[in-house]
Write a protein that holds these residues in place. Structure first.
Motif, PDB file in Angstrom:
ATOM      1  N   SER A 252       0.860  -1.185   0.000  1.00  0.00           N
ATOM      2  CA  SER A 252       0.000   0.000   0.000  1.00  0.00           C
ATOM      3  C   SER A 252       0.892   1.228   0.000  1.00  0.00           C
ATOM      4  O   SER A 252       2.111   1.131  -0.083  1.00  0.00           O
ATOM      5  CB  SER A 252      -0.924  -0.001   1.221  1.00  0.00           C
ATOM      6  N   SER A 253       0.273   2.390   0.114  1.00  0.00           N
ATOM      7  CA  SER A 253       1.057   3.629   0.100  1.00  0.00           C
ATOM      8  C   SER A 253       1.929   3.767   1.338  1.00  0.00           C
ATOM      9  O   SER A 253       2.864   4.561   1.366  1.00  0.00           O
ATOM     10  CB  SER A 253       0.120   4.839  -0.014  1.00  0.00           C
ATOM     11  N   THR A 254       1.636   2.970   2.384  1.00  0.00           N
ATOM     12  CA  THR A 254       2.391   3.077   3.636  1.00  0.00           C
ATOM     13  C   THR A 254       3.054   1.763   4.045  1.00  0.00           C
ATOM     14  O   THR A 254       3.666   1.696   5.117  1.00  0.00           O
ATOM     15  CB  THR A 254       1.476   3.546   4.778  1.00  0.00           C
ATOM     16  N   THR A 255       2.911   0.701   3.260  1.00  0.00           N
ATOM     17  CA  THR A 255       3.482  -0.590   3.632  1.00  0.00           C
ATOM     18  C   THR A 255       4.392  -1.116   2.538  1.00  0.00           C
ATOM     19  O   THR A 255       4.244  -0.776   1.371  1.00  0.00           O
ATOM     20  CB  THR A 255       2.389  -1.630   3.912  1.00  0.00           C
ATOM     21  N   GLU A 256       5.333  -1.957   2.936  1.00  0.00           N
ATOM     22  CA  GLU A 256       6.259  -2.588   2.000  1.00  0.00           C
ATOM     23  C   GLU A 256       6.175  -4.098   2.149  1.00  0.00           C
ATOM     24  O   GLU A 256       6.286  -4.633   3.258  1.00  0.00           O
ATOM     25  CB  GLU A 256       7.690  -2.124   2.274  1.00  0.00           C
ATOM     26  N   ASN A 273       2.572  -4.423   6.745  1.00  0.00           N
ATOM     27  CA  ASN A 273       3.860  -3.753   6.596  1.00  0.00           C
ATOM     28  C   ASN A 273       4.995  -4.680   7.019  1.00  0.00           C
ATOM     29  O   ASN A 273       5.055  -5.130   8.165  1.00  0.00           O
ATOM     30  CB  ASN A 273       3.886  -2.483   7.433  1.00  0.00           C
TER      31      ASN A 273
END
Length: 401
Positions: A252-256, A273
């Protein structure tokens, strides 16, 4: 003037301004101008080569290969020991088609189609007292199709065909590793490979989309979407794979999330994440949102692994959940919520052979009396039996009613 250049035939065609050893075969309104030495226009209407030495347009209408006049000491991105030299679109070619353009992009190629574009600018960025080229593609190819685009600092990019597909680098770079390199879209429509990553420790690019529509690799390196529709592999997530289906997501835009796999299905997501090496084979609305690694959902619907632990499995079914920090937990069935690690949860178990137990069953140590479940059973309820035949002596602590 232009030495050793020639126009074989045609109407209103011209070779101007130091474009030596260039050639126009026929057509109307075609031009080779402004230091475009060793260039060639075969035929067609209103085709133009400008500031683009050793370039080629075979035929078609309103095709353009154009660079920008000026020199630069910026290093060549593929060989930083030498200078890029200038901003010409040299060594580029358009075979045919209509309104195709190569602008400020060197050593690039468009085969045909309509309104395809490979373009950049002369923008530079200062990094460690060196000006780096930050906004010009090179060594890129669009074979055909319509309105396909390779833009900004994308090196070695490839679009085979289709409609409205795009490969681009967003924003300036400060390091060679931030270039968007060697990515490919084979076909389909409205597929995108983009990169705005500021990470200078890992090379960006090497993405692949086979086909389908509205699929997007957004800042994800070494990742693949084979086909389907509306899939997305997000920023900073690397080495991932989506096979097909509809609207499946990794990251997502905040997770890798790295090294993850979604085979197909729809609305499946791996977004925890740091949760790597996880798999969803297929199904509908299955999610792995925990931060643990090596988790697996085989299929089914509305299954969730939100655990921070590792090695959890939901084989299939519906509305199963593994949460908390459980690890090595296995679910077979539907509507099951796990409440322990190192445990297999099932709705029912029908065994045609012996069940060998190494621990206890309902508090009875089965292993000490042979390890077979059919040799010791303890119940905590008051069962009611039908007719009972006792073939040998039995000892009972209570009565039999």
């Amino acid at each position: 003037g232009s030495d050793f250049s020639s126009i074989l035939s045609g109407v209103s065609c011209s070779i101007d301004s130091h474009s030596d050893r260039s050639f126009i075969g026929a057509g109307s309104g075609s031009k080779i101008i402004s230091s475009s030495n060793h260039s060639f226009v075969g035929t067609g209407i209103n085709n133009t080569i400008k500031f683009a030495s050793s370039s080629f347009i075979g035929a078609g209408i309103d095709n353009t290969i154009e660079g920008t006049l000026g020199n630069t000491t910026a290093p060549d991105p593929l060989d930083i020991s030498i200078s890029l030299g200038n901003f010409s679109s040299r060594d580029s070619g358009i075979v045919s088609g209509r309104e195709n353009k190569i602008l400020n992009a060197r050593t690039s190629f468009i085969g045909g189609g309509t309104e395809n574009i490979i373009s950049g600018s002369t923008q530079l960025v200062d990094f460690s007292s060196t000006d780096y080229l930050s906004d010009s593609p090179g060594f890129s190819v669009i074979v055909g199709g319509s309105e396909n685009k390779i833009k900004n600092l994308s090196y070695g990019a490839f679009i085979g065909g289709g409609y409205d597909n795009e490969i681009r680098r967003d924003g300036p770079v400060s390091n060679l590793l931030q270039y968007n390199i060697f990515s490919a879209i084979v076909g389909g429509s409205s597929n995108k490979i983009t990169n705005s990553n500021s990470d200078s420790s890992f090379p960006m690019g090497f993405g692949f989309i086979g086909g389908g529509s509205n699929n997007w690799l957004s800042g994800s390196s070494y990742s693949t979407i084979v086909g389907g529709a509306s899939h997305r592999i997000n920023q900073d997530s690397k080495y991932n794979f989506i096979g097909g289906g509809n609207a499946n997501y990794i990251g997502s835009s905040t997770t890798e999330n790295d090294y993850c796999f979604i085979g197909g299905g729809r609305f499946n997501e791996i977004t925890g994440n740091g949760g790597d090496y996880s798999v969803i084979v297929g199904g509908d609305d299955n999610t792995i949102t925990g931060t643990g690694d090596w988790n697996f959902i085989g299929g089914g619907e509305d299954n969730v692994i939100s655990s921070t632990g590792n090695f959890n499995v939901i084989l299939g079914g519906e509305a199963n959940t593994i949460g908390s920090s459980y690890t090595d937990t296995f679910i077979i069935g539907s509507g099951i919520t796990a409440n322990a690690s190192n445990t297999t949860f099932v709705e029912g178990l029908n065994a045609s052979g012996n069940i060998i137990v190494g621990g206890t069953v309902d508090g009875v140590d089965v292993a000490t009396i042979g390890g077979y479940l059919n040799q010791a059973v303890k119940t905590t309820s008051s069962p009611t039996f039908a007719d009972i035949t006792i073939s040998d002596l039995g000892t009972f602590a209570g009565g039999i009613n």
